[in-house]
Design an enzyme around this catalytic site. Sequence first.
Site, PDB file in Angstrom:
ATOM      1  N   LEU A 156      38.301  -5.765  18.563  1.00 59.94           N
ATOM      2  CA  LEU A 156      38.231  -4.344  18.860  1.00 59.94           C
ATOM      3  C   LEU A 156      37.269  -3.651  17.918  1.00 59.94           C
ATOM      4  O   LEU A 156      37.316  -3.870  16.703  1.00 59.94           O
ATOM      5  CB  LEU A 156      39.628  -3.724  18.735  1.00 59.94           C
ATOM      6  CG  LEU A 156      39.710  -2.193  18.667  1.00 59.94           C
ATOM      7  CD1 LEU A 156      39.252  -1.577  19.988  1.00 59.94           C
ATOM      8  CD2 LEU A 156      41.135  -1.739  18.336  1.00 59.94           C
ATOM      9  N   SER A 157      36.407  -2.797  18.445  1.00 62.57           N
ATOM     10  CA  SER A 157      35.533  -1.936  17.660  1.00 62.57           C
ATOM     11  C   SER A 157      34.654  -2.768  16.717  1.00 62.57           C
ATOM     12  O   SER A 157      33.865  -3.584  17.190  1.00 62.57           O
ATOM     13  CB  SER A 157      36.374  -0.900  16.913  1.00 62.57           C
ATOM     14  OG  SER A 157      35.568   0.104  16.353  1.00 62.57           O
ATOM     15  N   ALA A 158      34.803  -2.614  15.400  1.00 62.09           N
ATOM     16  CA  ALA A 158      34.025  -3.453  14.489  1.00 62.09           C
ATOM     17  C   ALA A 158      34.363  -4.925  14.702  1.00 62.09           C
ATOM     18  O   ALA A 158      33.504  -5.801  14.591  1.00 62.09           O
ATOM     19  CB  ALA A 158      34.305  -3.055  13.045  1.00 62.09           C
TER      20      ALA A 158
END
Length: 488
Positions: A156-158
Amino acid sequence: MRPSILRRLLRRVAPTAALALVAAMLGATGAPPAAAAGGLQQVTGFGSNPGNLQMYEYAPASLPANAPLVVALHGCTQTANDYYTNSGWPKYADLWGFAVVFPQTTAANNALSCFGWFDPAEDGRGRGEAASIVQMVEYAKQRYGSDGRRVYVTGLSAGGGMTADLLAAYPDVFAGGSVASGLPAQCATSQAGASGCQTGPQKLTPAQWGDKVRAAHPGYAGPWPRVAIWQGSADYTVYPANATALRDQWTDVWGIGQTPSATGSLPGGTTRSVYDDTSGNPAVVTYSVSGMGHGLAVSPGSGAEQCGTTAAYFLNAICSTYHTGVFWGLDRDVPGGGEQLPAPSGLHVTDVAADRVSLSWDAVAGADSYAVHRDGAGVAGTAGTTYTDTGLTAGTAYRYTVTAVDGSGTPGTASPQVTATTTGGAPARCFTATNYAQVAAGRAHTTGGHVYANGSDQDMGLYNVFVTHTLRESPTGYFVIADTGCAA
């Protein structure tokens, strides 16, 4: 805190979490990450660990040898335990039989515990955090006897940005990946360049995006990982343009076009677009969740397709973990011992109508029943060798596979896929207008000053009245650029 000190600290952390940093300073207590709990266990001594990461793992009881292995990467400000608790991966590890590795970075690496997807010292082959994660994979493979051909990574995300970098740097390690609210591989090679990726990545061609993957492991010629891309349409932390860039990147790597082989609707206002390889199997799949912000899509509940817990950056919409697992084929790898039943042969379409499709296939010796999958999701079980799928949408293409199931409930190998298109439906419509007018009419949307066609997310150029495009709508709500000709 004085503004000058805040500005200096913001420059030191990954831009993916800059907004979260301000919130953390206003309300955080400064407590260390919560210790892992329940079935999640920390592992030490898994390797030289050049990226200074922590390893946590979860494995169901009686895990069979040669089971798949999943690596799950948390987002900024999160911990391995957050991802273990809220993502839904333990549920399907128990149900389908596989181990999960949860790497964790800390404030010692990054002030907000973000994986270094933008740092060449951390995200390249044989370097830093990426190398540490691969060491965890090798440790888990030996510990559990996992199948090295079925290792997958998600984040997720980074963590999503690091997932894409891992798929590029280690395509020989990972058979598939899933990037949730993340960034294309090698979008940024410095902290300064990371913000531009978040709010709208470089305007590169699919070939240029693909070159970034090919350069991450020079000389590698395949096979390439199969990639799922999850994105909320209202994500203003990592903009939806990143999902388009990811789609362009991995379809180019696979040598396939950017026009989907099939589209369909899933729960939670989710549009699923599938891009098949030359053999007709899904290679890249995008999932656009209407109205969802920045986070991982979950759907709390006890249903087979429900999972997870809502929390910060775990958003109630659809169980992305279930659909990712089905895309990777984890639902077909359930434990049970013995030999898998072979794939049913002779699957073909016997009849179609506006709202139904009828199928038939050859019997498999030893089969107790058969499982029918439509567009990668299970729709029915039947004791016979025929099935009629009802309640369908007119004028829509559907893809089917069938697996034989033995008396213990263990499914075998999936059949080759067949496609059926229901009759009727509204004819395709074409609209020629300026980019401004297309957005005003609800046929396109804006991100970072550019306009993207609804459904296909094709880049139409700048948001103004000077650029004109023709959009073709089919099915309803799905638009593609058709400047060279638009047969209605």
